[in-house]
Scaffold this active site. Structure first.
Site, PDB file in Angstrom:
ATOM      1  N   ASP A  20       0.829  -1.204   0.000  1.00 43.79           N
ATOM      2  CA  ASP A  20       0.000   0.000   0.000  1.00 43.79           C
ATOM      3  C   ASP A  20       0.869   1.262   0.000  1.00 43.79           C
ATOM      4  O   ASP A  20       2.088   1.207   0.259  1.00 43.79           O
ATOM      5  CB  ASP A  20      -0.903  -0.031   1.245  1.00 43.79           C
ATOM      6  CG  ASP A  20      -2.267   0.599   0.999  1.00 43.79           C
ATOM      7  OD1 ASP A  20      -2.375   1.442   0.100  1.00 43.79           O
ATOM      8  OD2 ASP A  20      -3.205   0.253   1.741  1.00 43.79           O
ATOM      9  N   ASP A  37     -10.466   1.819  -3.923  1.00 43.48           N
ATOM     10  CA  ASP A  37     -11.055   1.486  -2.623  1.00 43.48           C
ATOM     11  C   ASP A  37     -12.569   1.415  -2.705  1.00 43.48           C
ATOM     12  O   ASP A  37     -13.220   0.977  -1.755  1.00 43.48           O
ATOM     13  CB  ASP A  37     -10.666   2.541  -1.583  1.00 43.48           C
ATOM     14  CG  ASP A  37      -9.370   2.175  -0.889  1.00 43.48           C
ATOM     15  OD1 ASP A  37      -8.870   1.055  -1.113  1.00 43.48           O
ATOM     16  OD2 ASP A  37      -8.851   3.015  -0.131  1.00 43.48           O
TER      17      ASP A  37
HETATM   18  C1  DGJ Z   1      -5.954   1.639   1.629  1.00 45.06           C
HETATM   19  C2  DGJ Z   1      -6.268   0.431   0.809  1.00 45.06           C
HETATM   20  O1  DGJ Z   1      -6.683   0.791  -0.469  1.00 45.06           O
HETATM   21  C3  DGJ Z   1      -7.284  -0.420   1.544  1.00 45.06           C
HETATM   22  O2  DGJ Z   1      -7.665  -1.509   0.757  1.00 45.06           O
HETATM   23  C4  DGJ Z   1      -6.711  -0.852   2.850  1.00 45.06           C
HETATM   24  O3  DGJ Z   1      -5.619  -1.712   2.611  1.00 45.06           O
HETATM   25  C5  DGJ Z   1      -6.276   0.350   3.661  1.00 45.06           C
HETATM   26  N1  DGJ Z   1      -5.443   1.242   2.911  1.00 45.06           N
HETATM   27  C6  DGJ Z   1      -5.549  -0.074   4.895  1.00 45.06           C
HETATM   28  O4  DGJ Z   1      -5.072   0.969   5.610  1.00 45.06           O
END
Ligand code: DGJ
Length: 750
Positions: free
Chosen positions: A475, A541
């Site tokens: 991430d 997301d």
């Molecule tokens: C952002 C990501 O896109 C999510 O899927 C998740 O992993 C969160 N961060 C976790 O902090």
């Protein structure tokens, strides 16, 4: 030897001053004609539809007929627009190479061609024609003390890519401001199509007229960005998926970068791209060099053809993932930071029972990370929530026959973390006294500092050495503001980006078979260079299927389905609050690397039964999904979107119809299925899984198909005339499976 160097055994053309060399590369319906007239810098005389074998006279004709007239009140020779446009060639638009020496000189290059190499083919003449291949030019400007190696590669897919490496050959430092590579597009490519977006709504298309001036898409986020141009196209007005010539470029870099479309007042049009360097970021000491990113350029008749070249190229790489992309369960939207061994074990059991093949533990397993304010950067398993380490969960998951994956965010820290307390100087900032604004309570860890890099690498490696982990979710949850090395104040986004790639490579080298997902606040790191170091991207997301219809549709303009993370979430979207049926969620996720992101303990038995059916269908279809050609139907303003994949030999196809709104005229719509062989006959079978889509009203052909195990129709009918569309409610969808009939079977008509 670096990839940019000319191998000693390659034939080299050494242009004499004034010598002219013309080269024609052609593959998969594309031609690229390169012209080095009088030993000057190379230009592209043609990039577009294949020209056939040209011969010497033909090559000369293409190059000579590409030369503009000399108008009044202009330089006295025709303006030549090089791959690196320069004022010294008469170009008054944005220069391709700019920089300067400490005394202010060195800003106006006049690069000329020193040598040309063609991989593996002996060259005897000034004219050369070949198929796919790489041409390597060495250009120099002796006065300015600059040398540039330029690679122009036509890949077997017909995708063109180019990159350049600049060397400072003088005795004084050279400060590089910009190195942009360009391709020409014709004057009737009057429309631009590129992408914008934001967090949870990535890759929204935008169209505009290609007018005089520069359409400049600069990115200073230090990551690819949710609003990256993605692919910047120029094309015929009204350009669609299946029609209209289109030329598109993509800058493959995950740090600051640019895409541009420029038209000067004469009507000359170019597309280009390169890295965006911050002031003072790239100082080349004497003898030092800078290697720029690849600029990819895809040409085709329609956007599907442009996308297809990217897909074919990615699929041809030796490291490309195989088609058995494992069904994944990611726990983020199921438990967030609430890590509890028993609950997670239960989730794993429920997942395994459905046929899930990979289980991914997301954020919250390390240090003091109980929410997003603390602990980021401490890659040590938390004793508080995992007193016995991750072993009990991993053993359980693996015992259930699933692979285990783990979340990291290696380039980031919370200020409230052990690593930031011990090494505040590792945080990217103009100075230790002037920290950047926090974003999601976090700062950026400077991986270009060797000790910081080693620290993160060693902590991650220790986890990978200790546990059986097959997959990392990598991430990157903030933009890079004021991203400098704190001891010097010098901008370091370039170094940071390369260090992130190097860290990915180091982990993969030490753990062969390890897969990495590129995630960045959802889909903010989606580009072709990150995919050289990782194995899939997280599209967004936002898992709301209605929004995903749009985001997946356009992410796939660059990325093939198997590299796009695509999950089925709970009924009410955590991002938009909208409610959707399982059928629409699953059908929308099916065209991607399928996963689940849902607390299965809250799913009803009926939902679980339906989910199991969707997972089985994905497993049955994934070979087709991940080898087939993506086809998207042009349906004007219709809210019934139709897209599918057609197998390479056109024997099988899977299509989905998604109602992304309420139609004004749905009784009259016809579904024309692109990509089929018009000469063949196909058996069309509607696939209905689980609960029937609401509002489904069947046309007569469908009833007939139900009675007869599908309806057999000529490909030409399906392709050109089409089938009456069923009625369905908005935010519902349907699937159709098409199979080619072996010759000799009877044709039935509705
Ligand atoms: C952002 C990501 O896109 C999510 O899927 C998740 O992993 C969160 N961060 C976790 O902090």
């Amino acid at each position: 030897m670096s990839a940019h160097e000319i191998p000693a055994d390659h034939p080299v053309l050494a242009p004499r001053p004034g010598a002219t060399h013309r080269l024609h590369l052609t593959a998969s319906g594309v031609s690229v004609v390169l012209d080095v007239t009088d030993g000057r810098a190379p230009t592209i005389a043609h990039w577009g539809a294949a020209l056939g074998e040209l011969g010497e006279a033909g090559l000369d004709a293409v190059c000579e007929s590409a030369v503009d007239v000399v108008p009044q009140n202009a330089v006295d020779v025709p303006v030549r627009i090089g791959i690196i446009p320069q004022q010294s060639d008469g170009w008054i638009g944005r220069p391709g190479l700019s920089g300067s020496r400490p005394d202010g000189s060195g800003w106006n290059p006049r690069l000329i061609t020193e040598s040309i190499a063609l991989g593996g083919t002996p060259i005897t003449a000034a004219h050369f024609e070949t198929g796919a291949g790489t041409v390597r030019f060495v250009l120099t400007d002796a006065l300015l003390g600059l040398a540039l190696r330029l690679e122009v590669e036509l890949l077997p897919s017909g995708l063109l890519r180019m990159r350049a490496t600049l060397t400072n050959t003088a005795e004084t430092p050279y400060s590089l401001a910009e190195l942009t590579l360009t391709v020409p597009v014709p004057a009737d490519a009057e429309e631009l199509l590129d992408f914008a977006g934001r967090w949870a709504k990535e890759r929204t298309p935008q169209r505009s007229a290609f007018t005089v001036g520069t359409h400049l898409r600069e990115n200073r986020r230090g990551r690819t960005g949710p609003d990256s141009a993605h692919v910047l196209h120029a094309g015929r007005p009204g350009l669609g998926f299946r029609h209209g010539e289109a030329w598109g470029v993509h800058t493959a870099f995950s740090g600051n970068h640019r895409h541009l479309a420029e038209q000067i007042n004469t009507g000359r049009r170019i597309l280009g791209g390169g890295e965006l360097l911050l002031p003072g970021e790239l100082h080349l000491a004497p003898g030092a060099e800078y290697a720029g990113p690849w600029l990819y350029a895809s040409y085709g008749e329609g956007l599907d053809a442009v996308a297809s070249r990217f897909h074919r190229h990615l699929r041809s790489r030796p490291q490309h993932v195989d088609t058995r992309r494992p069904v994944t369960l990611n726990v983020w939207e199921a438990v967030y930071f609430d890590h509890d061994l028993d609950r997670l074990k239960d989730l794993a059991e429920r997942a395994a029972a459905l046929g899930v093949e990979r289980f991914v533990l997301d954020d919250g397993w390390f240090g003091s990370r109980r929410d997003d304010t603390s602990g980021l950067g401490d890659w040590v398993v938390s004793d508080d929530v995992w007193p016995d380490g991750l072993g009990p969960l991993i053993d359980h998951v693996r015992g259930l026959g699933m692979e285990f994956g783990l979340w990291f965010e290696p380039e980031m820290v919370n200020e409230d973390s052990d690593v930031a307390r011990a090494h505040p100087e590792w945080i990217m900032a103009s100075s230790l006294e002037r920290m950047p604004l926090e974003s999601r309570h976090q700062q950026v860890l400077n991986l270009s500092v060797p000790a910081a890099f080693a620290h993160v690498r060693d902590q991650m490696m220790a986890i990978l050495d200790r546990y059986e982990i097959g997959y990392l979710k990598w991430d990157h949850n903030r933009d890079l503001l004021e991203a400098a090395t704190s001891q010097t104040g010098r901008a370091a986004v370039h170094e940071q980006t390369l260090a992130a790639y190097a860290l990915m490579d180091a982990l993969k080298a030490a753990h062969p078979g390890l897969e990495i997902e590129s995630c960045s606040s959802g889909g903010a790191r989606v580009d072709l260079e990150v995919l050289e170091h990782t194995d899939r991207v997280w599209v967004s997301d936002c898992i709301d299927p209605l929004d995903r219809q749009q985001m997946n549709r356009w992410t796939s303009q660059l990325i093939p389905l198997e590299l796009m993370g695509s999950h089925i979430a709970s009924g009410r979207s955590h991002t938009t609050g909208r409610l959707h049926t399982l059928g629409f969620r699953a059908l929308s996720a099916l065209f991607g690397h399928l996963g689940i992101e849902w607390d299965l303990a809250r799913a009803t038995p009926a939902e679980l039964a339906e989910l199991r059916e969707w997972i089985a269908l994905y497993k049955e279809q994934r070979e087709l999904l991940f080898t087939g050609e993506l086809v998207r139907a042009d349906r004007g303003d219709s809210v019934l979107w139709l897209h599918g994949v057609v197998s390479p030999g056109q024997e099988r196809a899977l299509f989905t119809l998604a109602a992304v709104g309420r139609s004004d005229q749905s009784q009259h719509e016809r579904l024309r299925f692109p990509g089929l062989d018009p000469e063949a006959r196909y058996r069309v079978r509607p696939l209905l899984l689980g609960e029937r889509p609401t509002g489904l009203t069947l046309p007569p052909w469908w009833r007939r198909a139900e009675e007869e195990d599908g309806l057999v129709l000529p490909g030409a009918v399906l392709l050109r005339s089409g089938l009456a569309a069923p009625l369905i409610d908005p935010e519902q969808g349907l699937l159709f499976s098409l199979t080619r009939e072996s010759t000799g079977s009877p044709t039935t008509h509705p």
